[in-house]
Design a protein around this motif. Sequence first.
Motif, mmCIF file in Angstrom:
data_model
loop_
_atom_site.group_PDB
_atom_site.id
_atom_site.type_symbol
_atom_site.label_atom_id
_atom_site.label_comp_id
_atom_site.label_asym_id
_atom_site.label_seq_id
_atom_site.Cartn_x
_atom_site.Cartn_y
_atom_site.Cartn_z
ATOM 1 N N ILE A 1 15.563 -3.732 35.175
ATOM 2 C CA ILE A 1 15.405 -4.831 34.213
ATOM 3 C C ILE A 1 16.374 -4.629 33.055
ATOM 4 O O ILE A 1 17.031 -5.565 32.603
ATOM 5 C CB ILE A 1 13.943 -4.933 33.724
ATOM 6 N N ILE A 2 16.482 -3.396 32.582
ATOM 7 C CA ILE A 2 17.412 -3.092 31.482
ATOM 8 C C ILE A 2 18.854 -3.339 31.924
ATOM 9 O O ILE A 2 19.656 -3.912 31.181
ATOM 10 C CB ILE A 2 17.215 -1.646 30.984
ATOM 11 N N ASP A 3 19.189 -2.951 33.153
ATOM 12 C CA ASP A 3 20.556 -3.158 33.652
ATOM 13 C C ASP A 3 20.922 -4.645 33.707
ATOM 14 O O ASP A 3 22.082 -5.005 33.519
ATOM 15 C CB ASP A 3 20.725 -2.537 35.045
ATOM 16 N N ARG A 4 19.945 -5.516 33.942
ATOM 17 C CA ARG A 4 20.190 -6.962 34.023
ATOM 18 C C ARG A 4 19.991 -7.681 32.687
ATOM 19 O O ARG A 4 20.213 -8.883 32.594
ATOM 20 C CB ARG A 4 19.251 -7.589 35.057
ATOM 21 N N ALA A 5 19.562 -6.959 31.680
ATOM 22 C CA ALA A 5 19.247 -7.586 30.386
ATOM 23 C C ALA A 5 20.496 -8.165 29.736
ATOM 24 O O ALA A 5 21.584 -7.586 29.814
ATOM 25 C CB ALA A 5 18.592 -6.570 29.461
ATOM 26 N N PRO A 6 20.342 -9.310 29.087
ATOM 27 C CA PRO A 6 21.486 -9.912 28.393
ATOM 28 C C PRO A 6 21.837 -9.118 27.127
ATOM 29 O O PRO A 6 21.031 -8.315 26.635
ATOM 30 C CB PRO A 6 20.977 -11.307 28.027
ATOM 31 N N VAL A 7 23.011 -9.358 26.616
ATOM 32 C CA VAL A 7 23.436 -8.756 25.355
ATOM 33 C C VAL A 7 22.441 -9.164 24.273
ATOM 34 O O VAL A 7 21.913 -10.278 24.284
ATOM 35 C CB VAL A 7 24.866 -9.228 25.001
ATOM 36 N N ASP A 8 22.158 -8.288 23.357
ATOM 37 C CA ASP A 8 21.226 -8.486 22.248
ATOM 38 C C ASP A 8 19.757 -8.497 22.672
ATOM 39 O O ASP A 8 18.882 -8.859 21.875
ATOM 40 C CB ASP A 8 21.545 -9.762 21.444
ATOM 41 N N ALA A 9 19.479 -8.118 23.919
ATOM 42 C CA ALA A 9 18.079 -7.984 24.334
ATOM 43 C C ALA A 9 17.468 -6.813 23.564
ATOM 44 O O ALA A 9 18.162 -5.893 23.133
ATOM 45 C CB ALA A 9 17.988 -7.733 25.836
ATOM 46 N N VAL A 10 16.176 -6.831 23.377
ATOM 47 C CA VAL A 10 15.460 -5.787 22.661
ATOM 48 C C VAL A 10 14.538 -5.080 23.652
ATOM 49 O O VAL A 10 13.795 -5.720 24.385
ATOM 50 C CB VAL A 10 14.621 -6.381 21.498
ATOM 51 N N VAL A 11 14.590 -3.760 23.653
ATOM 52 C CA VAL A 11 13.752 -2.958 24.536
ATOM 53 C C VAL A 11 12.863 -2.076 23.676
ATOM 54 O O VAL A 11 13.347 -1.407 22.761
ATOM 55 C CB VAL A 11 14.611 -2.075 25.472
ATOM 56 N N THR A 12 11.575 -2.081 23.963
ATOM 57 C CA THR A 12 10.635 -1.225 23.244
ATOM 58 C C THR A 12 9.878 -0.393 24.263
ATOM 59 O O THR A 12 9.318 -0.939 25.209
ATOM 60 C CB THR A 12 9.630 -2.077 22.430
ATOM 61 N N VAL A 13 9.854 0.909 24.063
ATOM 62 C CA VAL A 13 9.085 1.807 24.917
ATOM 63 C C VAL A 13 8.072 2.483 24.021
ATOM 64 O O VAL A 13 8.418 3.073 22.999
ATOM 65 C CB VAL A 13 10.002 2.850 25.596
ATOM 66 N N LYS A 14 6.796 2.383 24.381
ATOM 67 C CA LYS A 14 5.747 2.984 23.570
ATOM 68 C C LYS A 14 4.602 3.426 24.465
ATOM 69 O O LYS A 14 4.474 2.948 25.598
ATOM 70 C CB LYS A 14 5.234 2.000 22.514
ATOM 71 N N GLU A 15 3.808 4.324 23.953
ATOM 72 C CA GLU A 15 2.625 4.764 24.679
ATOM 73 C C GLU A 15 1.643 3.603 24.765
ATOM 74 O O GLU A 15 1.533 2.795 23.839
ATOM 75 C CB GLU A 15 1.981 5.946 23.945
ATOM 76 N N GLY A 16 0.931 3.499 25.875
ATOM 77 C CA GLY A 16 -0.065 2.458 26.031
ATOM 78 C C GLY A 16 -1.186 2.592 25.014
ATOM 79 O O GLY A 16 -1.448 3.687 24.509
ATOM 80 N N THR A 17 -1.840 1.471 24.708
ATOM 81 C CA THR A 17 -2.951 1.507 23.754
ATOM 82 C C THR A 17 -4.237 1.939 24.456
ATOM 83 O O THR A 17 -4.294 2.030 25.681
ATOM 84 C CB THR A 17 -3.153 0.136 23.084
#
Length: 128
Positions: A19-35
Amino acid sequence: MAQTVIIRGDVQRILAKSIIDRAPVDAVVTVKEGTRSLDQNAKLWAMLSDIARAKPEGRTMSPEVWKAAFMSALGYEIVWQPGIEGAPPFPAGFRTSKLSKSQFADLITFVMAYGDRHGVQWSDGAVQ
């Protein structure tokens, strides 16, 4: 289009990378621990109810107020708001639903230690 992936193993990790490899320029990625999980939440409320019934240190407080007290003791921000039409102040500004699973586990451990020190009898569903 927004996409969420819960990483439970290699398959989900590969999917997230693609998904990250196909993401457009200026896409935002957030990785966090689950709630926190629903099971954690249910366990906490059972424990808070047990503590409220036990009235440790002679304190008569509702489970909701006990929750605020424990959140405050752990350093989470609590804001007290004035009550309506002369009612007593009430706690606001704390949301356990925003805690990560590990933060929620720490909260449960803290509540359990307090209850154990004060002789709280845990209900069947509270402590496993």
